[in-house]
Design an enzyme around this catalytic site. Structure first.
Site, PDB file in Angstrom:
ATOM      1  N   GLU A  41       0.846  -1.209   0.000  1.00 40.24           N
ATOM      2  CA  GLU A  41       0.000   0.000   0.000  1.00 40.24           C
ATOM      3  C   GLU A  41       0.872   1.246   0.000  1.00 40.24           C
ATOM      4  OE1 GLU A  41      -2.734   1.362  -0.333  1.00 40.24           O
ATOM      5  OE2 GLU A  41      -4.423   0.291   0.546  1.00 40.24           O
ATOM      6  N   ASP A  42       0.328   2.325  -0.531  1.00 35.02           N
ATOM      7  CA  ASP A  42       1.054   3.595  -0.483  1.00 35.02           C
ATOM      8  C   ASP A  42       0.906   4.261   0.881  1.00 35.02           C
ATOM      9  OD1 ASP A  42      -1.670   4.063  -0.866  1.00 35.02           O
ATOM     10  OD2 ASP A  42      -1.422   5.509  -2.486  1.00 35.02           O
ATOM     11  N   ASP A  58      -4.570   5.561   5.889  1.00 38.60           N
ATOM     12  CA  ASP A  58      -5.128   6.828   6.365  1.00 38.60           C
ATOM     13  C   ASP A  58      -6.267   6.517   7.355  1.00 38.60           C
ATOM     14  OD1 ASP A  58      -5.587   9.599   6.392  1.00 38.60           O
ATOM     15  OD2 ASP A  58      -6.822   9.558   4.610  1.00 38.60           O
ATOM     16  N   PHE A  94      -1.799  16.180   3.700  1.00 35.92           N
ATOM     17  CA  PHE A  94      -2.030  15.541   2.403  1.00 35.92           C
ATOM     18  C   PHE A  94      -0.699  15.557   1.659  1.00 35.92           C
ATOM     19  CE2 PHE A  94      -3.290  14.944  -1.947  1.00 35.92           C
ATOM     20  CZ  PHE A  94      -4.257  13.959  -1.816  1.00 35.92           C
ATOM     21  N   ARG A 104       2.972  12.160  -9.286  1.00 36.80           N
ATOM     22  CA  ARG A 104       3.376  10.777  -8.966  1.00 36.80           C
ATOM     23  C   ARG A 104       4.870  10.547  -9.182  1.00 36.80           C
ATOM     24  NH1 ARG A 104      -1.246   7.686  -8.133  1.00 36.80           N
ATOM     25  NH2 ARG A 104      -3.017   8.131  -9.493  1.00 36.80           N
TER      26      ARG A 104
END
Ligand code: 5GP
Length: 192
Positions: free
Chosen positions: A102-103, A106, A155, A168
């Site tokens: 996963e990146d 959250d 964020f 990205r």
């Protein structure tokens, strides 16, 4: 959507060297845990593929790779857990040692959903590695087995993570200061 800031004005949270060092450490840790056993990586599209590309080269294991893509629907501030698969796995994971890549973790809605979906497919084991963890925003009490960096409630973009499909390709992770309206837009129903 107009971009709020140009990329080199964004504050660097994690520079490229720090990320590369940590990915190598994670690779060594995961290699030690799975030594002698084949490992099946599942990258969650689209945010995790840059991390996965570096991680796979830090693993000294027999590795196979698949990807899972889905759309999550938000309420303006966070994902809601309502999910539709846009790209399913190419092959069965039954009986495999699976590591989800996963990146960012959250609210935990995404991972909660993924864990349910993948465990029903009967892997031998199921673990998750996330590059970033934002525990301050957690709603579902989920934890990753391996965490690259614990970060504050901001964020972030870069190293695979986007804002409206931009940023990205940045080699580092940077902070994007969004207005509530922009946050609402980025969380609106859209492919991740
Ligand atoms: P969760 O379901 O845990 O709230 O959301 C996880 C997903 O939301 C991530 O996989 C990512 O796609 C998106 N996300 C959460 N926080 C951020 C962030 O700070 N930056 C970006 N670019 N995406 C984020």
């Amino acid at each position: 959507m107009s971009l709020p800031q140009s990329e080199n004005q964004l504050e660097i949270l994690l520079d490229a060297e720090k990320i590369q060092r940590r990915v190598k450490e994670l690779g060594a840790e995961i290699t030690a845990e799975y030594r002698g056993r084949p490992l099946h990586l599942i990258g969650i599209l689209k945010g995790s593929w840059v991390f996965l590309a570096d991680l796979i080269r830090a693993l000294d294991l027999e590795v196979t790779v698949d990807f899972l893509g889905f759309t999550s629907y938000g309420d303006g501030q966070s994902s809601s857990g309502q999910v539709k698969i846009t790209k399913d796995l190419d092959s069965s994971i039954e009986g495999l040692d699976v590591l989800v890549v996963e990146d960012i973790l959250d609210t935990g809605h995404t991972f909660q959903y993924l864990r349910g979906l993948l465990s029903r497919r009967k892997p031998k084991s199921l673990k998750v590695v996330t590059l970033l963890d934002k525990p301050l925003r957690r709603i579902n009490p989920v934890t990753a087995d391996y965490v690259g960096f614990t970060i504050p409630d901001a964020f972030v973009v870069g190293y695979g993570l986007d804002f409206a499909q931009k940023f990205r390709g940045l080699p580092e992770v940077r902070v994007l200061h969004l207005t509530p309206e922009q946050l609402a837009e980025v969380r609106a129903p859209a492919p991740r």
